[in-house]
Design a protein around this motif. Sequence first.
Motif, mmCIF file in Angstrom:
data_model
loop_
_atom_site.group_PDB
_atom_site.id
_atom_site.type_symbol
_atom_site.label_atom_id
_atom_site.label_comp_id
_atom_site.label_asym_id
_atom_site.label_seq_id
_atom_site.Cartn_x
_atom_site.Cartn_y
_atom_site.Cartn_z
ATOM 1 N N PRO A 108 12.585 12.535 -0.100
ATOM 2 C CA PRO A 108 12.404 11.524 0.950
ATOM 3 C C PRO A 108 12.257 12.159 2.326
ATOM 4 O O PRO A 108 12.877 13.182 2.637
ATOM 5 N N ASN A 109 11.412 11.539 3.161
ATOM 6 C CA ASN A 109 11.345 11.909 4.574
ATOM 7 C C ASN A 109 11.166 10.631 5.388
ATOM 8 O O ASN A 109 11.315 9.527 4.861
ATOM 9 N N ALA A 110 10.845 10.761 6.662
ATOM 10 C CA ALA A 110 10.835 9.601 7.552
ATOM 11 C C ALA A 110 9.782 8.568 7.193
ATOM 12 O O ALA A 110 9.963 7.371 7.456
ATOM 13 N N THR A 111 8.667 8.987 6.593
ATOM 14 C CA THR A 111 7.582 8.049 6.308
ATOM 15 C C THR A 111 7.374 7.813 4.818
ATOM 16 O O THR A 111 6.408 7.159 4.426
ATOM 17 N N GLY A 112 8.254 8.333 3.993
ATOM 18 C CA GLY A 112 8.118 8.172 2.549
ATOM 19 C C GLY A 112 8.681 9.363 1.833
ATOM 20 O O GLY A 112 9.901 9.540 1.747
ATOM 21 N N TRP A 113 7.790 10.246 1.358
ATOM 22 C CA TRP A 113 8.217 11.413 0.590
ATOM 23 C C TRP A 113 7.296 12.587 0.888
ATOM 24 O O TRP A 113 6.107 12.412 1.171
ATOM 25 N N ILE A 114 7.831 13.796 0.780
ATOM 26 C CA ILE A 114 7.042 15.003 0.963
ATOM 27 C C ILE A 114 7.355 15.967 -0.167
ATOM 28 O O ILE A 114 8.469 15.967 -0.720
ATOM 29 N N VAL A 129 0.825 -1.197 0.000
ATOM 30 C CA VAL A 129 0.000 0.000 0.000
ATOM 31 C C VAL A 129 0.864 1.254 0.000
ATOM 32 O O VAL A 129 1.803 1.383 0.785
ATOM 33 N N VAL A 130 0.542 2.176 -0.901
ATOM 34 C CA VAL A 130 1.168 3.492 -0.942
ATOM 35 C C VAL A 130 0.053 4.519 -0.847
ATOM 36 O O VAL A 130 -0.868 4.524 -1.668
ATOM 37 N N ILE A 131 0.111 5.381 0.150
ATOM 38 C CA ILE A 131 -0.900 6.419 0.327
ATOM 39 C C ILE A 131 -0.392 7.716 -0.300
ATOM 40 O O ILE A 131 0.736 8.141 -0.044
ATOM 41 N N TYR A 132 -1.218 8.323 -1.151
ATOM 42 C CA TYR A 132 -0.942 9.668 -1.629
ATOM 43 C C TYR A 132 -1.890 10.597 -0.869
ATOM 44 O O TYR A 132 -3.099 10.563 -1.070
ATOM 45 N N ASN A 133 -1.320 11.416 -0.004
ATOM 46 C CA ASN A 133 -2.099 12.238 0.912
ATOM 47 C C ASN A 133 -2.082 13.691 0.470
ATOM 48 O O ASN A 133 -1.027 14.296 0.311
ATOM 49 N N TYR A 140 -3.749 7.406 13.970
ATOM 50 C CA TYR A 140 -3.812 5.939 13.905
ATOM 51 C C TYR A 140 -2.820 5.334 12.915
ATOM 52 O O TYR A 140 -2.066 4.418 13.267
ATOM 53 N N ILE A 141 -2.787 5.800 11.678
ATOM 54 C CA ILE A 141 -2.044 5.079 10.631
ATOM 55 C C ILE A 141 -0.550 5.065 10.920
ATOM 56 O O ILE A 141 0.083 3.995 10.931
ATOM 57 N N LYS A 142 0.048 6.219 11.148
ATOM 58 C CA LYS A 142 1.495 6.254 11.367
ATOM 59 C C LYS A 142 1.917 5.482 12.618
ATOM 60 O O LYS A 142 2.900 4.711 12.565
ATOM 61 N N PRO A 143 1.237 5.612 13.770
ATOM 62 C CA PRO A 143 1.661 4.845 14.951
ATOM 63 C C PRO A 143 1.516 3.335 14.792
ATOM 64 O O PRO A 143 2.321 2.564 15.336
ATOM 65 N N ASN A 144 0.492 2.875 14.055
ATOM 66 C CA ASN A 144 0.215 1.444 13.967
ATOM 67 C C ASN A 144 0.767 0.790 12.705
ATOM 68 O O ASN A 144 0.901 -0.431 12.668
ATOM 69 N N TRP A 145 1.070 1.603 11.703
ATOM 70 C CA TRP A 145 1.625 1.102 10.444
ATOM 71 C C TRP A 145 2.851 1.951 10.084
ATOM 72 O O TRP A 145 2.854 2.659 9.063
ATOM 73 N N PRO A 146 3.886 1.894 10.898
ATOM 74 C CA PRO A 146 5.009 2.826 10.738
ATOM 75 C C PRO A 146 5.800 2.633 9.452
ATOM 76 O O PRO A 146 6.528 3.552 9.042
ATOM 77 N N LYS A 179 4.185 3.340 3.282
ATOM 78 C CA LYS A 179 4.779 4.441 2.531
ATOM 79 C C LYS A 179 3.715 5.507 2.224
ATOM 80 O O LYS A 179 2.616 5.197 1.788
ATOM 81 N N ILE A 180 4.109 6.771 2.439
ATOM 82 C CA ILE A 180 3.193 7.890 2.258
ATOM 83 C C ILE A 180 3.846 8.932 1.361
ATOM 84 O O ILE A 180 4.964 9.398 1.642
ATOM 85 N N ILE A 181 3.172 9.271 0.268
ATOM 86 C CA ILE A 181 3.561 10.405 -0.562
ATOM 87 C C ILE A 181 2.716 11.567 -0.084
ATOM 88 O O ILE A 181 1.497 11.580 -0.254
#
Length: 483
Positions: free
Chosen positions: A333-339, A196-200, A211-217, A220-222
């Motif tokens: 790149p950042n800590a949880t994927g990309w920004i 799963v890749v989330i584009y936020n 919820y998502i970041k603490p439980n699914w560290p 990957k999040i764009i």
Amino acid sequence: MRRLRRCLLATALAVTLPLGLSAPAQAHGRSSDKPRIIVTQDGEVDDMDSFIRLLYYANEFDLAGIVYSSSRYHWAGDGGTVAPYRWTGTAWVNQYIDLYAKLYPNLRKHADGYPTPAKLRSLYKIGNVSNVSEMTQVTEGSEWIRKKILDDDPGPLYVQAWGGLNTTARALKSIQEQYEGTASWPRLQRRISQKVVIYNILNQDATLDGYIKPNWPDLKIIDNQSQFWSFAYLWTRQVPADYQYALKAPYMEKNFLTGHGKLLEQYRTYRDGKPTPGDEENNRWRPDENTAYAVHDFISEGDSPAYMYLFDFNGLRSSENPTYGGWGGRFAPNATGWIDTTDVNTFTGVADRAFPQTRWVADLQNDFAARADWGVTPRYRDANHNPRASVREGLDLSARPGQVVKLHGRGTDPDGDKLSYRWWQYTDADTYPGAVTLSDGATASFTVPADAVRGQTIHLVFEVTDGGTPALKHYQRVIVTVK
């Protein structure tokens, strides 16, 4: 197959599947050529416009879901203690699909792969909409996302948050509640985090951080926190003056609003006299408001970058790596994927967080204008279609410092239009911190700088433009790695 997709696929296949998950999709013959996406949206005006554009590009995706969610800007209420807020209802999605159905026979004449209206209707589900950040209820939408996350396709599965992430969060929590504490949980969580890749777009509720970041560290999040604004309501502050014509009323009226069918008649623009029932606070439709904008100026598609990032048909290869950049912006790149990050604005010479998006505005608007024509043009020869660019040497090359690299570009056009050619260096996407001198025309050459270090990359874009109306482009991105 794209590089990021290869990486995710390889990781997914390396993990033993837990109980309830079947063999990889490739065993069943599913094509992985198209990006697989789930759209979640909250029904704002810009979501509506983004959805209209998406329907014209639906052939470019393996669309796996259209899910209604809430956000801090829009929710439905619960019929009791929670009142609705700026709620536009859920009927408009099917109404737009019905209007797409009228265009569908023509669109198929111009490109393969458009989904049937029935297929689109089957993908539309209502998720967690009663309140902002509400994720306690198991809904039709959350269950649909849960099943797609757990299905036999190894991914990647791009889940796009045009609104809040609460329905996606509920889907993930349902999986966690079912499997956490079992022997298969660590492997399953690892597999999902690779799939799963989330584009936020912005943070439109509290569930990503809550919820998502603490439980699914490892998920990957764009993360597009600011770049999207350049294609949203206040675009006049961010789009370079030379490109603003493609968002102003004369262009919008000619290419979209007039003579292009009932679906584009629903497309919202500034001061157009088209209210959005339920969203009384959004007064941008009022002819007597927002007089800095002309009637029918572009209003907003702040969510379109979520899927334009995956536009690989244009040759920019942006989905291979978020740092490459393309019509959906560019990321670091950042800590949880990309920004979202900056490009140097070629007009001002200053690093600009909007420019990774706005540099493409004229090109992507012309491309959309051509597809708008497709929808009302029953004969292929009566509309314009994209040229095709190719590079003889290939797209991934290596060269030593001091070596001369020669690149032979070529273009073809399905409509027989005259073509023009340009090579340019996308210095912001490079890891080599400098510029090279390129010769002009279809054939280009340059010398790898003497100070280039092994492993650094130089991104060169071959751009082919046709002489049709509207003028369309196709690119090829060549990445030269220093050896």
